[in-house]
Motif scaffolding. Structure first.
Motif, mmCIF file in Angstrom:
data_model
loop_
_atom_site.group_PDB
_atom_site.id
_atom_site.type_symbol
_atom_site.label_atom_id
_atom_site.label_comp_id
_atom_site.label_asym_id
_atom_site.label_seq_id
_atom_site.Cartn_x
_atom_site.Cartn_y
_atom_site.Cartn_z
ATOM 1 N N ALA A 1 35.806 -34.271 28.336
ATOM 2 C CA ALA A 1 35.408 -34.615 29.705
ATOM 3 C C ALA A 1 33.915 -34.920 29.783
ATOM 4 C CB ALA A 1 35.764 -33.466 30.653
ATOM 5 N N PRO B 1 42.555 -43.108 29.027
ATOM 6 C CA PRO B 1 42.532 -43.255 30.491
ATOM 7 C C PRO B 1 41.217 -42.836 31.135
ATOM 8 C CG PRO B 1 44.631 -42.339 29.787
ATOM 9 C CD PRO B 1 43.772 -42.405 28.563
ATOM 10 N N GLU B 2 40.654 -41.700 30.706
ATOM 11 C CA GLU B 2 39.425 -41.246 31.350
ATOM 12 C C GLU B 2 38.248 -42.176 31.069
ATOM 13 O OE1 GLU B 2 40.082 -38.406 27.769
ATOM 14 O OE2 GLU B 2 41.258 -39.687 29.097
ATOM 15 N N ILE C 1 38.733 -45.302 33.313
ATOM 16 C CA ILE C 1 38.317 -44.994 34.679
ATOM 17 C C ILE C 1 36.786 -44.899 34.746
ATOM 18 C CG2 ILE C 1 38.342 -43.189 36.452
ATOM 19 C CD1 ILE C 1 41.269 -42.665 35.635
ATOM 20 N N GLN D 1 34.567 -46.899 37.319
ATOM 21 C CA GLN D 1 33.693 -46.183 38.247
ATOM 22 C C GLN D 1 32.230 -46.603 38.069
ATOM 23 O OE1 GLN D 1 34.501 -44.730 40.856
ATOM 24 N NE2 GLN D 1 35.597 -42.791 40.630
ATOM 25 N N ALA E 1 35.976 -33.818 37.997
ATOM 26 C CA ALA E 1 37.312 -33.659 38.569
ATOM 27 C C ALA E 1 37.288 -32.772 39.801
ATOM 28 C CB ALA E 1 38.257 -33.064 37.525
ATOM 29 N N ASP F 1 35.013 -39.664 40.567
ATOM 30 C CA ASP F 1 36.236 -38.953 40.202
ATOM 31 C C ASP F 1 36.850 -39.572 38.933
ATOM 32 O OD1 ASP F 1 38.634 -37.565 40.215
ATOM 33 O OD2 ASP F 1 39.503 -38.716 41.863
ATOM 34 N N PRO F 2 37.170 -38.756 37.912
ATOM 35 C CA PRO F 2 37.759 -39.308 36.684
ATOM 36 C C PRO F 2 39.270 -39.505 36.751
ATOM 37 C CG PRO F 2 37.346 -36.963 36.412
ATOM 38 C CD PRO F 2 36.835 -37.328 37.772
ATOM 39 N N SER F 3 39.875 -39.251 37.910
ATOM 40 C CA SER F 3 41.322 -39.415 38.021
ATOM 41 C C SER F 3 41.660 -40.820 38.548
ATOM 42 C CB SER F 3 41.911 -38.364 38.971
ATOM 43 O OG SER F 3 41.696 -38.728 40.320
ATOM 44 N N ILE F 4 42.952 -41.119 38.579
ATOM 45 C CA ILE F 4 43.384 -42.432 39.048
ATOM 46 C C ILE F 4 43.104 -42.624 40.534
ATOM 47 C CG2 ILE F 4 45.150 -42.699 37.276
ATOM 48 C CD1 ILE F 4 47.238 -41.825 39.342
ATOM 49 N N ARG F 5 42.734 -41.559 41.242
ATOM 50 C CA ARG F 5 42.397 -41.701 42.665
ATOM 51 C C ARG F 5 41.084 -42.462 42.855
ATOM 52 N NH1 ARG F 5 42.213 -35.881 45.053
ATOM 53 N NH2 ARG F 5 40.847 -35.665 43.227
#
Length: 267
Positions: free
Chosen positions: A42, A77-78, A81, A85, A151, A194-198
């Motif tokens: 992370a 994925p991270e 993103i 971002q 996160a 935010d590191p998520s798909i949101r």
């Protein structure tokens, strides 16, 4: 004078709470024999985000590298993103008409005994700067923006919970803003991604009262005296199997724990 960074202060407070080790603290911050370059996946994604967003290098001047799915050219994925971002952050700077003044600048204030590493400094249009920070805005200096790839962006509970309503009580998080403004007298803001798909993001300018800044100056002085006392009397080890196995001093440390430390349960 002994120069204190925000991370040095936090590490010292960890020791006082039983979560850190005096010997590792001494090696990193006092003797400067080693650099603690341990990172999680992370943290590496966060460094990649900051590099792509601002061009800032990772600790030690290293270029953060992307990570890919095994045997493919597809980003994990991270990291995908993080790349998206970073592009959104650049768009944000354009939207607010911010002009980048400096990236990764080191600040040393001998009088206050403070050392900082700033992510980003920007000039804002005066009207926007004044509207955000109000009558206390320091229009004569750039604004510090510190980037976080976290996160916990909308979490209300936990050590790294960044929901706005709970931040004033998060001393471990807000100390950074206070220490930076106390040292530089520059206005300070966090930009959270935010590191998520949101793909959430937040912009948190911080208003700090004169009383808070004065209290922090006294606090820094107290911490410095405690560390100087430890330098004179000797730093105390705090071995535990979990902590020692990951420590860069493990192979040579005479106090290392190679088995679980007995913890007696009284009934």
């Amino acid at each position: 004078m002994l120069l204190l960074s925000n991370s040095m202060i936090n590490s010292w407070l960890d020791i006082q709470e039983g979560d850190g080790c005096g010997l590792l603290f001494e090696a990193i911050y006092v003797k400067r024999e080693i650099k603690d370059e341990r990172t999680t996946d992370a943290q590496e994604a966060g460094q990649f985000f900051e590099y792509k967003a601002t061009g800032a290098l990772a600790y030690g001047g290293k270029v953060p590298l992307a990570k890919y799915r095994a045997n493919t050219s597809t980003l994990l994925p991270e990291f995908e993103i993080a790349l998206r971002q970073a592009a959104r952050f650049k768009d944000f700077l354009k939207t607010i008409k911010a002009k980048i003044v400096a990236v990764g600048r080191e600040v040393i204030d001998e009088a206050k005994g403070s050392i900082l590493h700033l992510d980003l400094e920007v000039d804002l249009p005066g009207s926007l700067h004044r509207r955000i920070w109000g009558p206390t805005a320091n229009l004569s200096k750039p604004v510090i923006i510190d980037l976080k790839f976290t996160a916990g962006i909308d979490a209300s509970y936990g050590e790294f919970a960044w929901a706005a309503e709970g931040l004033p009580k998060k001393k471990g998080l807000t100390r950074q803003a206070i220490h930076y403004q106390w040292t530089t007298e520059q206005d300070f803001a966090w930009y959270l991604a935010d590191p998520s798909i949101r793909m959430l993001r937040r912009f948190y300018p911080v208003n700090i009262s004169e009383e808070t800044l004065e209290n922090h100056g006294r606090f820094v002085g107290e911490v410095r005296e405690e560390i100087l006392e430890a330098i004179q009397d000797g730093f105390i080890p705090n071995p535990s199997e979990d902590r020692c196995e990951e420590c860069p001093l493990f192979s040579t440390c005479p106090s290392r724990a190679e088995m679980p430390v007995p913890q007696v349960i009284e009934l």
